[in-house]
Motif scaffolding. Structure first.
Motif, PDB file in Angstrom:
ATOM      1  N   ALA A   1       8.699  -1.554   5.669  1.00 19.91           N
ATOM      2  CA  ALA A   1       8.614  -1.259   4.238  1.00 19.91           C
ATOM      3  C   ALA A   1       8.516   0.242   3.976  1.00 19.91           C
ATOM      4  N   HIS A   2       8.695   1.062   5.041  1.00 15.90           N
ATOM      5  CA  HIS A   2       8.691   2.522   4.942  1.00 15.90           C
ATOM      6  C   HIS A   2       7.352   3.052   4.439  1.00 15.90           C
ATOM      7  N   ARG A   3       6.266   2.423   4.901  1.00 16.59           N
ATOM      8  CA  ARG A   3       4.936   2.913   4.551  1.00 16.59           C
ATOM      9  C   ARG A   3       4.522   4.017   5.525  1.00 16.59           C
ATOM     10  N   LYS A   4       3.651   4.912   5.063  1.00 14.93           N
ATOM     11  CA  LYS A   4       3.191   6.029   5.884  1.00 14.93           C
ATOM     12  C   LYS A   4       2.018   5.561   6.747  1.00 14.93           C
ATOM     13  N   ILE A   5       2.321   5.037   7.902  1.00 19.21           N
ATOM     14  CA  ILE A   5       1.277   4.445   8.743  1.00 19.21           C
ATOM     15  C   ILE A   5       1.187   5.182  10.070  1.00 19.21           C
ATOM     16  N   THR A   6      -0.045   5.502  10.461  1.00 16.71           N
ATOM     17  CA  THR A   6      -0.348   6.135  11.744  1.00 16.71           C
ATOM     18  C   THR A   6      -1.249   5.187  12.524  1.00 16.71           C
ATOM     19  N   VAL A   7      -0.950   5.001  13.804  1.00 13.71           N
ATOM     20  CA  VAL A   7      -1.674   4.011  14.613  1.00 13.71           C
ATOM     21  C   VAL A   7      -2.255   4.691  15.844  1.00 13.71           C
ATOM     22  N   LYS A   8      -3.540   4.386  16.108  1.00 13.37           N
ATOM     23  CA  LYS A   8      -4.209   4.898  17.303  1.00 13.37           C
ATOM     24  C   LYS A   8      -4.956   3.753  17.967  1.00 13.37           C
ATOM     25  N   VAL A   9      -4.539   3.376  19.170  1.00 11.45           N
ATOM     26  CA  VAL A   9      -5.228   2.344  19.942  1.00 11.45           C
ATOM     27  C   VAL A   9      -6.082   3.030  21.003  1.00 11.45           C
ATOM     28  N   LEU A  10      -7.389   2.802  20.934  1.00  7.48           N
ATOM     29  CA  LEU A  10      -8.326   3.359  21.908  1.00  7.48           C
ATOM     30  C   LEU A  10      -8.570   2.285  22.959  1.00  7.48           C
ATOM     31  N   LEU A  11      -7.879   2.403  24.080  1.00 12.08           N
ATOM     32  CA  LEU A  11      -7.772   1.311  25.038  1.00 12.08           C
ATOM     33  C   LEU A  11      -9.112   0.851  25.591  1.00 12.08           C
ATOM     34  N   GLU A  12     -10.095   1.742  25.698  1.00 15.45           N
ATOM     35  CA  GLU A  12     -11.371   1.391  26.319  1.00 15.45           C
ATOM     36  C   GLU A  12     -12.399   0.861  25.328  1.00 15.45           C
TER      37      GLU A  12
ATOM     38  N   VAL B   1       0.862  -1.192   0.000  1.00 13.03           N
ATOM     39  CA  VAL B   1       0.000   0.000   0.000  1.00 13.03           C
ATOM     40  C   VAL B   1       0.894   1.236   0.000  1.00 13.03           C
ATOM     41  N   ASN B   2       0.824   2.021  -1.053  1.00 14.67           N
ATOM     42  CA  ASN B   2       1.730   3.168  -1.191  1.00 14.67           C
ATOM     43  C   ASN B   2       1.037   4.495  -0.949  1.00 14.67           C
ATOM     44  N   VAL B   3      -0.060   4.473  -0.162  1.00 15.90           N
ATOM     45  CA  VAL B   3      -0.746   5.698   0.241  1.00 15.90           C
ATOM     46  C   VAL B   3      -0.769   5.747   1.760  1.00 15.90           C
ATOM     47  N   PRO B   4      -1.028   6.893   2.372  1.00 12.49           N
ATOM     48  CA  PRO B   4      -1.080   6.986   3.825  1.00 12.49           C
ATOM     49  C   PRO B   4      -2.120   6.027   4.423  1.00 12.49           C
ATOM     50  N   ILE B   5      -1.762   5.468   5.577  1.00 14.99           N
ATOM     51  CA  ILE B   5      -2.593   4.474   6.253  1.00 14.99           C
ATOM     52  C   ILE B   5      -2.850   4.947   7.678  1.00 14.99           C
ATOM     53  N   LEU B   6      -4.103   4.914   8.096  1.00 15.81           N
ATOM     54  CA  LEU B   6      -4.466   5.162   9.493  1.00 15.81           C
ATOM     55  C   LEU B   6      -5.070   3.882  10.045  1.00 15.81           C
ATOM     56  N   VAL B   7      -4.532   3.412  11.170  1.00 19.91           N
ATOM     57  CA  VAL B   7      -5.031   2.204  11.821  1.00 19.91           C
ATOM     58  C   VAL B   7      -5.666   2.587  13.147  1.00 19.91           C
ATOM     59  N   LEU B   8      -6.950   2.223  13.326  1.00 21.23           N
ATOM     60  CA  LEU B   8      -7.662   2.427  14.586  1.00 21.23           C
ATOM     61  C   LEU B   8      -7.980   1.064  15.187  1.00 21.23           C
ATOM     62  N   GLN B   9      -7.679   0.890  16.454  1.00 24.86           N
ATOM     63  CA  GLN B   9      -7.862  -0.402  17.108  1.00 24.86           C
ATOM     64  C   GLN B   9      -8.435  -0.208  18.504  1.00 24.86           C
ATOM     65  N   GLY B  10      -9.434  -1.029  18.849  1.00 30.00           N
ATOM     66  CA  GLY B  10      -9.973  -1.011  20.197  1.00 30.00           C
ATOM     67  C   GLY B  10      -9.166  -1.897  21.129  1.00 30.00           C
ATOM     68  N   GLY B  11      -8.803  -1.373  22.292  1.00 27.55           N
ATOM     69  CA  GLY B  11      -8.003  -2.146  23.235  1.00 27.55           C
ATOM     70  C   GLY B  11      -8.751  -3.300  23.863  1.00 27.55           C
ATOM     71  N   ARG B  12     -10.109  -3.252  23.836  1.00 28.98           N
ATOM     72  CA  ARG B  12     -10.911  -4.330  24.425  1.00 28.98           C
ATOM     73  C   ARG B  12     -11.671  -5.127  23.377  1.00 28.98           C
ATOM     74  N   ASP B  13     -11.203  -5.043  22.163  1.00 31.55           N
ATOM     75  CA  ASP B  13     -11.782  -5.806  21.057  1.00 31.55           C
ATOM     76  C   ASP B  13     -11.499  -7.290  21.287  1.00 31.55           C
ATOM     77  N   ILE B  14     -12.567  -8.117  21.303  1.00 36.67           N
ATOM     78  CA  ILE B  14     -12.381  -9.560  21.495  1.00 36.67           C
ATOM     79  C   ILE B  14     -12.424 -10.323  20.172  1.00 36.67           C
ATOM     80  N   GLN B  15     -12.649  -9.620  19.075  1.00 35.84           N
ATOM     81  CA  GLN B  15     -12.710 -10.268  17.771  1.00 35.84           C
ATOM     82  C   GLN B  15     -11.427 -10.059  16.971  1.00 35.84           C
ATOM     83  N   VAL B  16     -10.892  -8.861  17.017  1.00 35.92           N
ATOM     84  CA  VAL B  16      -9.595  -8.551  16.425  1.00 35.92           C
ATOM     85  C   VAL B  16      -8.740  -7.992  17.554  1.00 35.92           C
ATOM     86  N   LEU B  17      -7.712  -8.719  17.944  1.00 33.90           N
ATOM     87  CA  LEU B  17      -6.996  -8.407  19.181  1.00 33.90           C
ATOM     88  C   LEU B  17      -5.934  -7.335  18.975  1.00 33.90           C
TER      89      LEU B  17
END
Length: 516
Positions: free
Chosen positions: A460-471, A430-446
């Protein structure tokens, strides 16, 4: 998990139709009152089994968490346990389906569907609890073969339900002579049944990991009773005052599919072209609002983004709602639908064709990076609870041990188009910017699996931003500090965590001017 309250649901069942020396066993006539636990707002359902001159009927009366009183009736042939007629009534509207010669026909609007090749019979599920109450008898009559479930939401979508191993501890109160059986759904729900081995009368139904029905009364009376009142649910979080217009749209996709959706366009008196998103659903029968089942994730997120200058196109999954087509759990046609949605957006005068983004939730978070490299001028992708490891590893973590081996096989077969796909491999393409959002209490995707994906992208030097929302859970509902997600919270109306649209908007503002 499947929405057990999607009322217009058909099921095709592999059931023997040859001559038999005696009618197959089925629950005796009478009134069965079940206590419902683990489903907020729903405390009881009543199911009546009643013989007639031509067969027998299974009638259910229930008040849903929404407050709607619903009545369903399925008429069965006694010799085969095949349905002959089905009717559901809700809020003064009645829907009828009739069965003849291996074909189910929805009377209004006229829609027909023949049984799939290889099946030998038909049965029907209401989307409530009358079908689970009948499943042990139906499965026994079918010789333990799979059942195909068809959802009627503008189309007939086949989902295979497969009898699987069952070796759970006997719940308290279940009679000692009851035997356990189980059935699996492609998107992960496992239903268990404790029933009388002779009559198949069901004493307990387990729905997923948290919800259950327990028989608390049986009587020989066969007069349908008034359903128990619904419990009072929390008032849904109000949607912000809209500063956008909405319109129904449709566009063509592969295989002759017609995809129906809603386009929301921010109010802009200057008429400037704006950034735009398409939303890709998670697994299952997803409508444009992605309500699972009481929280419309895509509707809430669409409103929030369009109130802040972003155009959004959300649409019914193919064969669901007002969309047509086939292939609801195959990423190839679903990817085609996303590409068609982007092509549609590029033709709209309000859309900046160089600022179009894909947002995928759950399964959609796997599809987005798969198709992103093939889309010219794509501005970026957002992955909400997208898988970080391969499907076989996800299923292995969710269903460990030898007793779940058959069920793991069923799920892998149902989602076979994802076989061998490792998100950590294709995220590097993926050669475009990536934003990843993840729930900290997700029981389906950990959240603990996330580094597998993120480390590969960064290597791979991709432009990735990650935000884990713990609750947050899998639907990005923010849980109280002491709460643990068990999926029962999906049934309680709650606000989408406002940090989700806030994070997306902040990410957009951080991009180079040409992609904002």
């Amino acid at each position: 998990m499947p929405n057990r309250f999607a009322l217009a649901t058909l099921a095709l069942c592999v059931a023997a139709i040859g001559a038999t020396p005696a009618p197959p066993a089925r629950p005796p006539d009478g009134t069965y009152t079940y206590t419902v636990s683990g489903v907020p707002g729903l405390t009881q359902t009543t199911i009546v089994v009643r013989s007639s001159a031509s067969g027998f009927s299974v009638i259910e009366n229930v008040v849903l968490p929404s407050g709607a009183a619903v009545s369903t009736q399925t008429d069965y042939d006694t010799q085969t346990l095949l349905p002959t007629h089905y009717r559901v009534s809700q809020n003064g509207k009645t829907t009828d389906i009739v069965f003849a010669n291996g074909t189910a026909t929805l009377l209004e609007p006229p829609t027909a569907r023949s049984k799939p090749a290889g099946t030998k019979g038909l049965t029907i599920g209401e989307g409530l609890f009358a079908l689970p109450m009948m499943l042990p008898a139906i499965v026994a009559s079918a010789g333990g073969q799979p059942i195909a479930d068809l959802a009627i939401n503008g189309g007939l979508t086949v989902v295979t339900l497969t009898p699987t191993s069952a070796a759970d501890a006997r719940p308290a109160g279940v009679p000692q002579n009851d035997l356990e059986s189980a059935i699996g759904y492609p998107n992960g729900l496992r239903e268990t049944f404790w029933s009388n081995p002779t009559t198949y009368a069901v004493d307990r139904i387990g729905l997923g990991t948290a919800a259950a029905l327990t028989l608390n009364n049986y009587s020989t009376a066969t007069t349908a009773v008034t359903p128990a009142p619904a419990a009072v649910l929390p008032t849904p979080y109000p949607t912000a005052q809209p500063h956008f217009s909405s319109r129904d749209v449709s566009f063509a996709s592969s295989g002759g599919a017609a995809i129906a959706g809603t386009l929301t366009i921010p109010n802009d008196p200057k008429g400037r072209r704006m950034p735009a998103f398409i939303f890709i659903h998670g697994s299952g029968a997803g409508t444009r609002d992605a309500a699972v089942p009481a929280n419309p994730t895509f509707l809430d997120l669409s409103n929030a983004l369009s109130n802040n200058g972003v155009i959004v196109l959300r649409y019914d999954k193919r064969a669901i709602g007002k969309s047509t087509g086939e292939g609801t759990e195959d990423w190839h046609p679903l990817g085609d639908d996303a590409r068609a949605a982007i092509a549609f957006l590029k033709r709209q005068p309000w859309v900046d064709p160089h600022r179009i983004f894909i947002l995928g939730h759950s399964e959609g978070g796997e599809i987005a990076p798969l198709i992103a490299p093939s889309i010219p001028n794509l501005a970026g992708i957002v992955l909400m609870a997208g898988p970080a490891i391969s499907l076989d590893r996800i299923i292995g973590k969710q269903l460990p041990g030898d007793k779940n081996a058959a069920y793991r096989t069923v799920l892998l077969k149902a989602f076979s188009s994802y076989a061998g796909l490792d998100p950590a491999v294709y995220i590097t393409k993926v050669n475009v910017p990536i934003l990843v959002l993840q729930g900290g209490r997700d029981i389906q995707v950990l959240a603990s699996d996330l580094p597998h994906l993120v480390d590969a992208a960064r290597a791979a030097h991709r432009k990735i931003t990650v935000k884990v929302l713990l609750e947050d859970d899998h639907l990005f509902l923010r849980l109280p500090a002491s709460a643990v997600s068990n999926a029962s919270e999906y049934f309680v109306p709650a606000p989408l965590d406002p940090r989700v649209p806030q994070t997306i908007l902040q990410w957009l503002r951080s991009l180079p001017t040409s992609a904002r």
